[in-house]
Design an enzyme around this catalytic site. Sequence first.
Site, PDB file in Angstrom:
ATOM      1  N   CYS A   9       0.805  -1.214   0.000  1.00  0.00           N
ATOM      2  CA  CYS A   9       0.000   0.000   0.000  1.00  0.00           C
ATOM      3  C   CYS A   9       0.840   1.266   0.000  1.00  0.00           C
ATOM      4  CB  CYS A   9      -0.849   0.048   1.263  1.00  0.00           C
ATOM      5  SG  CYS A   9      -1.985  -1.301   1.395  1.00  0.00           S
ATOM      6  N   CYS A 406       9.019 -12.551   1.012  1.00  0.00           N
ATOM      7  CA  CYS A 406       8.890 -11.345   1.827  1.00  0.00           C
ATOM      8  C   CYS A 406       7.657 -11.484   2.709  1.00  0.00           C
ATOM      9  CB  CYS A 406       8.733 -10.116   0.937  1.00  0.00           C
ATOM     10  SG  CYS A 406       8.433  -8.608   1.893  1.00  0.00           S
ATOM     11  N   CYS A 457      16.518  -3.924   5.607  1.00  0.00           N
ATOM     12  CA  CYS A 457      16.006  -5.291   5.521  1.00  0.00           C
ATOM     13  C   CYS A 457      16.542  -5.863   4.217  1.00  0.00           C
ATOM     14  CB  CYS A 457      14.471  -5.320   5.509  1.00  0.00           C
ATOM     15  SG  CYS A 457      13.856  -7.012   5.285  1.00  0.00           S
TER      16      CYS A 457
HETATM   17  S1  SF4 Z   1      13.976  -6.276   1.661  1.00  0.00           S
HETATM   18 FE1  SF4 Z   1      12.711  -7.122   3.316  1.00  0.00          FE
HETATM   19  S2  SF4 Z   1      10.838  -5.914   3.265  1.00  0.00           S
HETATM   20 FE2  SF4 Z   1      11.899  -5.536   1.345  1.00  0.00          FE
HETATM   21  S3  SF4 Z   1      11.086  -7.018  -0.110  1.00  0.00           S
HETATM   22 FE3  SF4 Z   1      12.869  -7.972   0.795  1.00  0.00          FE
HETATM   23  S4  SF4 Z   1      12.089  -9.127   2.576  1.00  0.00           S
HETATM   24 FE4  SF4 Z   1      10.500  -7.677   1.941  1.00  0.00          FE
END
Ligand code: SF4
Length: 504
Positions: A9, A406, A457
């Site tokens: 979103c 993810c 992340c």
């Molecule tokens: S970096 Fe983390 S939040 Fe971003 S797509 Fe990859 S797993 Fe998802």
Amino acid sequence: MGEQLKIACGVFGAINYENQPIFSNIYWGMRAQNHRGHQSHGFLTYDNRKFYVHRSLDLIPKIKTSAVQEWFGRLPGQVGIANVRYTTSGKCDEKSLIKGTQPVTASKNGFKLAVSFNGNVVNTFQLKREISKDFPNFSYECDSDLICHKLLIELMKSNDFASAVETCMHGIEGAFSVAGITKDGKFFAFKDPNGIRPLCAGRSSDYSTYAFSSETVGLDVNGFERDFEIEPGELVTVSKDGFQREKLVNINRKAFCSFEFAYFARPDSRFDDRYVYEVREEFGRNLVRENSDIVKDADIIISLPETGDDAALGAHEASGLRWERASRRHRYVTERAFILLNKERYSTIDRKINILASKVNGKRIIVTEDSVVRGDTTKVVIEKLRRMGAKKVYLFVTFPRIIGPCFYGIDMATYGQLIGSKHSVEQIAKIIGADAVCYQPIENFAKATGFRQDQLCLACVTGKYPTPLAQRIADEMKKKFLEGHEEKGRLYETAEAVEQSVAK
Ligand code: SF4
């Protein structure tokens, strides 16, 4: 090209302290971010008496001049929140999509609030059980319902807003960047303790209007100045005197989604004062530095528009090779191919990207690409290039190889859908028909963003998740996947047993 992914979103909210209607600000602030989700959109305003809501499917519509007054009449008030959504949780049929449209509201015992949310909740089963104690018929089509109801319940218990938000930050696992309004007119925003999804704060230069936005473009189009990015675990409330910031939870670890840099965010948005397009140009330069032998064997660079364009410019600058604008995007086919359902994908790619045959015929080509997820649409494009006479096709991919799902708001939610989860780089090149696939190494990627690795992340490329339940589900499901078990849907929606075992 970001051919396959989906995001949860986009969020926008604003308040005006000079009695001006807010609708225009939230309309434009949200419309600037329609790339963050196009399955549904919604606006909610408040005039100190009641909430006014408009929710609908598809892109945010243009408003005809003749209908402007009607829209302002339907959405009165000086404070409002808005949302654009793609489903990363819940079902995708039309009825469910309508039910899952944000902003959402919850009310009980004289308490009432509304929220607009970006992210994804991991411990959904636990929260649903908790919420059902106070709301026996509770059902939801969107994680924002979980967040809104959990916050309402904590508010009813403590009658203290900051403490209610703090309890939510401890009790909800996942990514949540939230903007909202309470019945007493409190306008607020907060982020999960890892700060996974973006959300920034800004204001008009005369200090009459304050806003929250997923990306800075939402502020830019309103002529607002960006003040700050909301910190992980931070609650921000707004009054006539400006923003009040409270760090409620501090885990000393930031985990900002690295994929925002590679693909999702608009290039003209800024994270920590760097434009996303500048970071993407550096990705392109990095790929050239790392793959000098391939650069020597290439004639031209082409990008798969539009998210590969900035990397192509960087690669052109670093290599001296011509960036041939041999692929052109249809300006009015606005859907991101990845957001569409599987069956729609191929035809949309053909309809929206045109390749100029005479520019690629007989050429050895470097194609800049933001990411390879399933690999199926990249394969289609490479086939097209070959048919048009390309002699060699080298793929330069700015995002490192995606090896895991993810759990935080990008809809790559199973191992099975990821070409990188079970194939080596060489195998991937073979499958998609490229002469070589060159991924950007994680270290170089992180350096280019200006963030330290421990501020990002990188779970989908390292397998190391910033939250414990996600790690547990990922590990258990990976084991099963490698043993040949079939994945029956998004892992966080099918992992109740794992969640229960963690809760014990
Ligand atoms: S970096 Fe983390 S939040 Fe971003 S797509 Fe990859 S797993 Fe998802």
